[in-house]
Design a protein around this motif. Sequence first.
Motif, PDB file in Angstrom:
ATOM      1  N   SER A  54       0.816  -1.221   0.000  1.00 35.63           N
ATOM      2  CA  SER A  54       0.000   0.000   0.000  1.00 35.63           C
ATOM      3  C   SER A  54       0.850   1.271   0.000  1.00 35.63           C
ATOM      4  O   SER A  54       0.319   2.350  -0.244  1.00 35.63           O
ATOM      5  N   ASN A  55       2.139   1.174   0.257  1.00 33.64           N
ATOM      6  CA  ASN A  55       3.018   2.346   0.228  1.00 33.64           C
ATOM      7  C   ASN A  55       3.600   2.607  -1.158  1.00 33.64           C
ATOM      8  O   ASN A  55       4.300   3.593  -1.354  1.00 33.64           O
ATOM      9  N   ARG A  56       3.311   1.756  -2.128  1.00 30.72           N
ATOM     10  CA  ARG A  56       3.893   1.893  -3.462  1.00 30.72           C
ATOM     11  C   ARG A  56       3.516   3.224  -4.124  1.00 30.72           C
ATOM     12  O   ARG A  56       4.360   3.895  -4.702  1.00 30.72           O
ATOM     13  N   LYS A  57       2.251   3.621  -4.012  1.00 29.24           N
ATOM     14  CA  LYS A  57       1.820   4.885  -4.624  1.00 29.24           C
ATOM     15  C   LYS A  57       2.576   6.063  -4.020  1.00 29.24           C
ATOM     16  O   LYS A  57       2.992   6.966  -4.730  1.00 29.24           O
ATOM     17  N   ARG A  58       2.731   6.045  -2.710  1.00 34.32           N
ATOM     18  CA  ARG A  58       3.427   7.131  -2.020  1.00 34.32           C
ATOM     19  C   ARG A  58       4.880   7.238  -2.490  1.00 34.32           C
ATOM     20  O   ARG A  58       5.373   8.318  -2.777  1.00 34.32           O
ATOM     21  N   ASP A  90       6.149   6.018  -5.335  1.00 29.12           N
ATOM     22  CA  ASP A  90       6.193   6.403  -6.756  1.00 29.12           C
ATOM     23  C   ASP A  90       5.954   7.895  -6.923  1.00 29.12           C
ATOM     24  O   ASP A  90       6.594   8.541  -7.752  1.00 29.12           O
ATOM     25  N   ARG A  91       5.038   8.454  -6.128  1.00 27.38           N
ATOM     26  CA  ARG A  91       4.785   9.891  -6.175  1.00 27.38           C
ATOM     27  C   ARG A  91       6.028  10.666  -5.749  1.00 27.38           C
ATOM     28  O   ARG A  91       6.389  11.667  -6.361  1.00 27.38           O
ATOM     29  N   ASN A 130       8.780  10.530  -8.501  1.00 22.48           N
ATOM     30  CA  ASN A 130       8.532  11.341  -9.691  1.00 22.48           C
ATOM     31  C   ASN A 130       8.267  12.803  -9.381  1.00 22.48           C
ATOM     32  O   ASN A 130       8.094  13.603 -10.297  1.00 22.48           O
ATOM     33  N   SER A 131       8.240  13.194  -8.126  1.00 23.72           N
ATOM     34  CA  SER A 131       7.884  14.566  -7.779  1.00 23.72           C
ATOM     35  C   SER A 131       8.914  15.572  -8.274  1.00 23.72           C
ATOM     36  O   SER A 131       8.565  16.719  -8.540  1.00 23.72           O
TER      37      SER A 131
END
Length: 56
Positions: A35-39, A41-42, A45-46
Amino acid sequence: MTFDHQTLVAFSKSWGLFYLIALAAVVLVYALWPSNRKRFDRAKNSIFNKDDRPGD
């Protein structure tokens, strides 16, 4: 109840090692939790989301 220096050193070395191993395991589990993958990845790429140029 008194402890001599050697007893305290042995205690701190053994439990300190267990503490660091447990801490590393917790960090590894947190980093690999699905569940931390999106965080992550964000965050990865930020840096590319800004239109800043050097000197601005």
